[in-house]
Design a protein around this motif. Structure first.
Motif, mmCIF file in Angstrom:
data_model
loop_
_atom_site.group_PDB
_atom_site.id
_atom_site.type_symbol
_atom_site.label_atom_id
_atom_site.label_comp_id
_atom_site.label_asym_id
_atom_site.label_seq_id
_atom_site.Cartn_x
_atom_site.Cartn_y
_atom_site.Cartn_z
ATOM 1 N N TRP A 1 0.806 -1.220 0.000
ATOM 2 C CA TRP A 1 0.000 0.000 0.000
ATOM 3 C C TRP A 1 0.840 1.271 0.000
ATOM 4 O O TRP A 1 0.427 2.287 -0.569
ATOM 5 C CB TRP A 1 -0.936 0.016 1.205
ATOM 6 N N HIS A 2 2.013 1.244 0.617
ATOM 7 C CA HIS A 2 2.795 2.464 0.769
ATOM 8 C C HIS A 2 3.922 2.585 -0.254
ATOM 9 O O HIS A 2 4.455 3.691 -0.441
ATOM 10 C CB HIS A 2 3.375 2.534 2.187
ATOM 11 N N VAL A 3 4.312 1.509 -0.896
ATOM 12 C CA VAL A 3 5.404 1.559 -1.863
ATOM 13 C C VAL A 3 4.920 1.177 -3.261
ATOM 14 O O VAL A 3 5.060 1.953 -4.220
ATOM 15 C CB VAL A 3 6.572 0.629 -1.436
ATOM 16 N N LEU A 4 4.353 0.001 -3.396
ATOM 17 C CA LEU A 4 3.998 -0.520 -4.717
ATOM 18 C C LEU A 4 2.774 0.189 -5.296
ATOM 19 O O LEU A 4 2.774 0.597 -6.463
ATOM 20 C CB LEU A 4 3.758 -2.026 -4.616
ATOM 21 N N PHE A 5 1.733 0.331 -4.490
ATOM 22 C CA PHE A 5 0.482 0.891 -5.005
ATOM 23 C C PHE A 5 0.636 2.314 -5.547
ATOM 24 O O PHE A 5 0.127 2.611 -6.647
ATOM 25 C CB PHE A 5 -0.594 0.846 -3.924
ATOM 26 N N PRO A 6 1.300 3.238 -4.829
ATOM 27 C CA PRO A 6 1.440 4.597 -5.393
ATOM 28 C C PRO A 6 2.180 4.625 -6.721
ATOM 29 O O PRO A 6 1.884 5.458 -7.584
ATOM 30 C CB PRO A 6 2.226 5.342 -4.301
ATOM 31 N N LEU A 7 3.135 3.727 -6.914
ATOM 32 C CA LEU A 7 3.901 3.704 -8.159
ATOM 33 C C LEU A 7 3.110 3.104 -9.310
ATOM 34 O O LEU A 7 3.361 3.418 -10.486
ATOM 35 C CB LEU A 7 5.207 2.930 -7.955
ATOM 36 N N VAL A 8 2.158 2.235 -8.989
ATOM 37 C CA VAL A 8 1.352 1.593 -10.030
ATOM 38 C C VAL A 8 0.079 2.382 -10.306
ATOM 39 O O VAL A 8 -0.620 2.107 -11.282
ATOM 40 C CB VAL A 8 1.004 0.136 -9.599
ATOM 41 N N ALA A 9 -0.225 3.387 -9.487
ATOM 42 C CA ALA A 9 -1.465 4.152 -9.634
ATOM 43 C C ALA A 9 -1.673 4.724 -11.036
ATOM 44 O O ALA A 9 -2.793 4.667 -11.565
ATOM 45 C CB ALA A 9 -1.515 5.263 -8.582
ATOM 46 N N PRO A 10 -0.639 5.293 -11.697
ATOM 47 C CA PRO A 10 -0.859 5.770 -13.074
ATOM 48 C C PRO A 10 -1.317 4.668 -14.024
ATOM 49 O O PRO A 10 -2.121 4.909 -14.932
ATOM 50 C CB PRO A 10 0.513 6.321 -13.486
ATOM 51 N N GLY A 11 -0.813 3.459 -13.828
ATOM 52 C CA GLY A 11 -1.261 2.335 -14.647
ATOM 53 C C GLY A 11 -2.717 1.993 -14.381
ATOM 54 O O GLY A 11 -3.469 1.626 -15.306
ATOM 55 N N LEU A 12 -3.144 2.107 -13.128
ATOM 56 C CA LEU A 12 -4.553 1.862 -12.800
ATOM 57 C C LEU A 12 -5.459 2.887 -13.478
ATOM 58 O O LEU A 12 -6.558 2.561 -13.916
ATOM 59 C CB LEU A 12 -4.751 1.906 -11.281
ATOM 60 N N ILE A 13 -4.986 4.129 -13.560
ATOM 61 C CA ILE A 13 -5.764 5.152 -14.254
ATOM 62 C C ILE A 13 -5.918 4.794 -15.725
ATOM 63 O O ILE A 13 -6.995 4.902 -16.311
ATOM 64 C CB ILE A 13 -5.096 6.528 -14.104
ATOM 65 N N ALA A 14 -4.805 4.351 -16.336
ATOM 66 C CA ALA A 14 -4.851 3.986 -17.756
ATOM 67 C C ALA A 14 -5.818 2.839 -18.009
ATOM 68 O O ALA A 14 -6.598 2.863 -18.967
ATOM 69 C CB ALA A 14 -3.443 3.626 -18.239
ATOM 70 N N THR A 15 -5.788 1.822 -17.163
ATOM 71 C CA THR A 15 -6.685 0.688 -17.354
ATOM 72 C C THR A 15 -8.123 1.036 -16.989
ATOM 73 O O THR A 15 -9.064 0.470 -17.549
ATOM 74 C CB THR A 15 -6.223 -0.508 -16.502
ATOM 75 N N SER A 16 -8.300 1.975 -16.056
ATOM 76 C CA SER A 16 -9.662 2.353 -15.668
ATOM 77 C C SER A 16 -10.386 3.039 -16.818
ATOM 78 O O SER A 16 -11.608 2.899 -16.962
ATOM 79 C CB SER A 16 -9.640 3.257 -14.439
ATOM 80 N N VAL A 17 -9.644 3.783 -17.645
ATOM 81 C CA VAL A 17 -10.268 4.424 -18.809
ATOM 82 C C VAL A 17 -10.807 3.364 -19.763
ATOM 83 O O VAL A 17 -11.944 3.459 -20.254
ATOM 84 C CB VAL A 17 -9.255 5.338 -19.526
#
Length: 278
Positions: free
Chosen positions: A186-202
């Motif tokens: 939650w504190h290391v991996l998730f923030p770095l992958v968040a832009p990818g989640l935005i891309a897939t959410s679109v």
């Protein structure tokens, strides 16, 4: 300094003409849709692309008599459910295939890719039979389950690139500092992958919001139609209410544009980050 030669001028003119043609080809349908939606004479046989008399009656009709507000709410529920469920499952799957080694790991990745290649039309009847057996027909949950299944392959493969691009040293440093795996996630991996989640959410949002075939196949209750399926009511056997159709199409388009504008900055970051593997 000498001016541009004839060849340079002709090249610039060709580029300009090409740009105008692409712009007209891209924006033309949207302009026709908006013009017809606001056209008071849309159903009076008017063939003019530009509305001569502007009105909001078409929008009032689709929202009041056409119950399009209910359809938009249903589409929003289905789209948000698809984004949340597919994002969570895809993120966990991407971490699993990128950070852990287990049997059939490559086979699972290939199967995920193969599923994405299957035509949607070939899955309508099998999924209908399965949804009927599970009692998911005429339920928005059934549509969410189908759209999640279609969104997952793309989301998993996209997020896998993001996770693989994060240096393992960051995770090891968190472990050295005493962090557990959930805390590191939650504190290391998730923030770095968040832009990818935005891309897939679109992609997930557009898939769920615009889908039509499964929406009319799985749902028979008018009150549970999505917006894409609700447009059918303005088409009849002998006539079409073009003003209502275009007004409904406009209302169907606006949420997608708003969603894209809200996430476009993070979407750009996600596309760039996903193209570079660290």
């Amino acid at each position: 300094m000498s001016g541009l030669g004839p060849r340079s001028r002709s090249q610039r003119a060709a580029v300009g003409i090409g740009f105008v043609l692409v712009l007209v080809f891209s924006l033309g349908p949207a302009l026709v849709m908006l013009s017809t939606a606001f056209n008071a004479r849309a159903n009076a046989g008017s063939r003019s692309v530009v509305a001569s008399q502007l009105t909001l009656d078409n929008f009032r009709f689709v929202l009041d008599e056409g119950h399009f507000g209910t359809y938009l709410r249903n589409s929003l529920v289905v789209a948000l459910g698809t984004i949340v469920v597919s994002g969570a499952l895809a993120l966990l799957a991407a971490v699993a295939v990128s950070r852990f080694r287990f049997r059939f790991r490559t086979a699972i990745l290939v199967m995920v890719l193969v599923v994405q290649m299957v035509p949607v039309e070939a899955l309508v009847i099998p999924l209908f039979i399965e949804a009927k057996g599970l009692g998911l027909l005429n339920h928005l949950v059934g549509l969410v389950a189908v759209y999640v299944a279609f969104s997952l392959p793309f989301a998993i493969w996209t997020l896998r690139g993001f996770v693989a691009g994060i240096p393992r040293e960051l995770e090891e440093a968190a472990y050295v500092d005493g962090a557990s795996w959930p805390r590191m996630f939650w504190h290391v991996l998730f923030p770095l992958v968040a832009p990818g989640l935005i891309a897939t959410s679109v992609y997930s949002f557009i898939t769920a919001w615009n889908e039509f075939v499964f929406a009319i196949t799985f749902i028979n209750d008018d009150s549970k139609f999505t917006a894409a399926a609700g447009l059918r009511q303005f088409f009849t056997q002998y006539s079409t209410n073009w003003g209502a159709v275009m007004a409904g199409s406009t209302l169907l388009t606006v949420p997608v544009m708003v969603f894209f504008l809200l996430v476009q900055r993070r979407l750009g970051e996600g596309m760039v980050a996903g193209a570079v593997k660290g």
